[in-house]
Design a protein around this motif. Structure first.
Motif, PDB file in Angstrom:
ATOM      1  N   LEU A  65       0.708  -1.320  -0.522  1.00 16.49           N
ATOM      2  CA  LEU A  65      -0.249   0.205  -0.128  1.00 16.49           C
ATOM      3  C   LEU A  65       0.715   1.483  -0.147  1.00 16.49           C
ATOM      4  CD1 LEU A  65      -2.518  -1.114   2.322  1.00 16.49           C
ATOM      5  CD2 LEU A  65      -3.145  -0.799   0.082  1.00 16.49           C
ATOM      6  N   PHE A  66       1.897   0.794   0.786  1.00 15.63           N
ATOM      7  CA  PHE A  66       2.856   2.255   1.409  1.00 15.63           C
ATOM      8  C   PHE A  66       3.142   2.748  -0.848  1.00 15.63           C
ATOM      9  CE2 PHE A  66       7.373   4.001   0.947  1.00 15.63           C
ATOM     10  CZ  PHE A  66       6.862   5.110   1.857  1.00 15.63           C
ATOM     11  N   GLU A  67       4.052   1.512  -1.582  1.00 21.43           N
ATOM     12  CA  GLU A  67       4.153   1.408  -2.776  1.00 21.43           C
ATOM     13  C   GLU A  67       3.394   2.659  -3.728  1.00 21.43           C
ATOM     14  OE1 GLU A  67       6.897  -2.457  -1.950  1.00 21.43           O
ATOM     15  OE2 GLU A  67       5.545  -2.476  -2.776  1.00 21.43           O
ATOM     16  N   VAL A  68       2.271   1.991  -3.672  1.00 16.21           N
ATOM     17  CA  VAL A  68       1.150   2.773  -4.641  1.00 16.21           C
ATOM     18  C   VAL A  68       0.244   3.919  -4.002  1.00 16.21           C
ATOM     19  CG1 VAL A  68      -0.852   2.133  -5.094  1.00 16.21           C
ATOM     20  CG2 VAL A  68       0.638   0.537  -5.597  1.00 16.21           C
ATOM     21  N   ILE A  69       0.162   3.304  -2.864  1.00 17.94           N
ATOM     22  CA  ILE A  69      -0.284   5.029  -2.565  1.00 17.94           C
ATOM     23  C   ILE A  69       0.271   7.091  -2.465  1.00 17.94           C
ATOM     24  CG2 ILE A  69      -1.584   6.075  -0.199  1.00 17.94           C
ATOM     25  CD1 ILE A  69      -3.028   3.491   0.337  1.00 17.94           C
ATOM     26  N   ALA A  70       1.134   5.896  -1.852  1.00 17.35           N
ATOM     27  CA  ALA A  70       2.840   7.148  -1.585  1.00 17.35           C
ATOM     28  C   ALA A  70       2.763   7.510  -2.804  1.00 17.35           C
ATOM     29  CB  ALA A  70       3.642   6.904  -0.616  1.00 17.35           C
ATOM     30  N   THR A  71       3.649   7.075  -3.744  1.00 16.22           N
ATOM     31  CA  THR A  71       4.074   7.144  -5.044  1.00 16.22           C
ATOM     32  C   THR A  71       2.804   7.728  -6.314  1.00 16.22           C
ATOM     33  OG1 THR A  71       5.658   5.232  -5.201  1.00 16.22           O
ATOM     34  CG2 THR A  71       5.101   6.261  -7.149  1.00 16.22           C
ATOM     35  N   GLY A  72       1.421   7.051  -5.966  1.00 11.07           N
ATOM     36  CA  GLY A  72       0.135   7.206  -6.850  1.00 11.07           C
ATOM     37  C   GLY A  72       0.069   9.045  -6.341  1.00 11.07           C
ATOM     38  N   VAL A  73      -0.208   9.308  -5.086  1.00  9.14           N
ATOM     39  CA  VAL A  73      -0.021  10.146  -4.648  1.00  9.14           C
ATOM     40  C   VAL A  73       0.434  11.727  -5.266  1.00  9.14           C
ATOM     41  CG1 VAL A  73      -0.571  12.169  -3.215  1.00  9.14           C
ATOM     42  CG2 VAL A  73      -2.133   9.615  -2.761  1.00  9.14           C
TER      43      VAL A  73
END
Length: 370
Positions: free
Chosen positions: A303-311
């Motif tokens: 979730l960190f990989e996707v959410i932080a990168t995506g935001v």
């Protein structure tokens, strides 16, 4: 294929030029005192042996038990930089009173403990506290320690630029004493001290600490610094399929910390906005899984990989809306991730980290697109 492997081995060997020989510890001490052997101050912070382990090493020297070699990097001026052997050399320097720097003031004189073979070592130090007090080691044992020999393996300056850091990384991650990120921190200081200070400061940003839910143990092992490094690596350094995650982070560190690596002011703004927005929308649940009614469970790296990168890659669109709309958009995207087919297929317990990065990083921006 075998010939290709042989050629790779031969080429890699050309990148590492070494020499080596035995020296007495007295010679090593003199090199340090003459500034011809350098211990980076940041490496000294990693000097963690307790007095019992230090005593056992001194016991080995007195009993003539062979000790592992130390590794040094020799620069163009012939100066040696200690790469591996910090605990052993610092113990000797603390014992003899020759260790320099703030760490020396913090540690004070080394007072030895008794051991099974040498119980009379208990309370002994290099020099007596006063006059002929019986707590000194005495000249005979001092000479024996200074004459004890240790092999020095020398990595020469003709080696590839990355060889010093690669050697330090490999030698210092085999045991439990240093985490992967603590080793990277030491390397980062050698490459670019400003980048190191910048990364450490960002890892302490309140919204980042809050959303990543860092425990005291995680903070001690520099987990926050590693997460901050991961954030910039995921944003800026393409992941090479199949590469070990820690090797990817090592490579990313070299690229990010290089003089022309990144604009630190711009990236710091991206970092703070990303985690400020995430904290505003999700709080400490930012990287927990949505179960249909609430965010629950532990921090999930996927979730960190996707959410932080995506935001971070959608900041212009998120900045263009009101705070209330932004909170709602981020919340809805975080809630929808567990049911997304791509995310669920590549984030389960049995999915390897390399597979997860290969398949999720390229789509993170799209998954979090408002």
């Amino acid at each position: 294929m075998l010939m290709a492997l042989i050629e790779e081995v031969q080429k890699a060997r050309q990148d590492v030029v070494t020499d080596g020989y035995e020296m007495s510890l007295g010679e090593v001490i003199n090199l340090y005192k003459d500034k011809e052997l350098v211990i980076d101050p940041v490496f000294q912070r990693l000097f963690r042996w307790d007095d019992q382990r230090k005593t056992r090493f001194v016991e080995s020297l007195l009993l003539g038990i062979p000790v592992p070699p130390i590794f040094v990097f020799q620069d163009d001026d012939g100066i040696w930089e200690l790469i591996d052997g910090l605990q052993r050399i610092s113990t000797v320097l603390q014992l003899t009173g020759d260790l320099d720097g703030e760490r020396a003031d913090e540690l004070g004189p080394l007072v030895l403990n008794g051991t099974r073979y040498l119980p009379s070592l208990d309370g002994k130090r290099w020099n007596p506290t006063v006059g002929d007090a019986p707590d000194g080691l005495g000249s005979k044992l001092q000479i024996e320690i200074k004459r004890a020999r240790i092999r020095v393996e020398i990595l020469k300056s003709e080696s590839a630029d990355s060889a010093k850091y690669e050697l330090f990384q490999r030698l210092n991650t085999g045991g439990a004493s240093l985490s992967e990120q603590e080793v990277r921190n030491s390397i980062a200081v050698s490459i670019n001290k400003d980048f190191y200070d910048w990364l450490i400061a960002l890892a302490k940003h309140p919204s980042f600490v809050s959303t990543t839910r860092q425990t005291d143990t995680a903070l001690e092992k520099e987990a926050g610094t590693e997460l901050a490094l991961r954030f910039f690596a995921f944003r800026l350094i393409p992941y090479q399929n199949g590469l070990d995650v820690h090797e990817y982070l090592d490579d990313a560190l070299f690229q990010l910390a290089s003089p022309d690596g990144i604009n630190m002011a711009d990236e710091a703004e991206v970092f703070t906005k990303t985690f400020d927005y995430l904290e505003d929308a999700l709080g400490s649940s930012a990287f927990q899984r949505w179960n249909g009614s609430a965010f629950t469970g532990k921090f999930l790296m996927s979730l960190f990989e996707v959410i932080a990168t995506g935001v971070s890659k959608n900041l212009p669109a998120l900045e263009a809306v009101s705070p209330q709309e932004r909170r709602q958009l981020i919340m809805e995207k975080a809630q929808s991730l567990p049911s997304d087919k791509i995310f669920s297929k590549n984030s389960g317990a049995g999915v390897r980290g390399t597979t997860r990065l290969s398949n999720l990083l390229p789509v993170a921006e799209g998954l979090m697109k408002p």
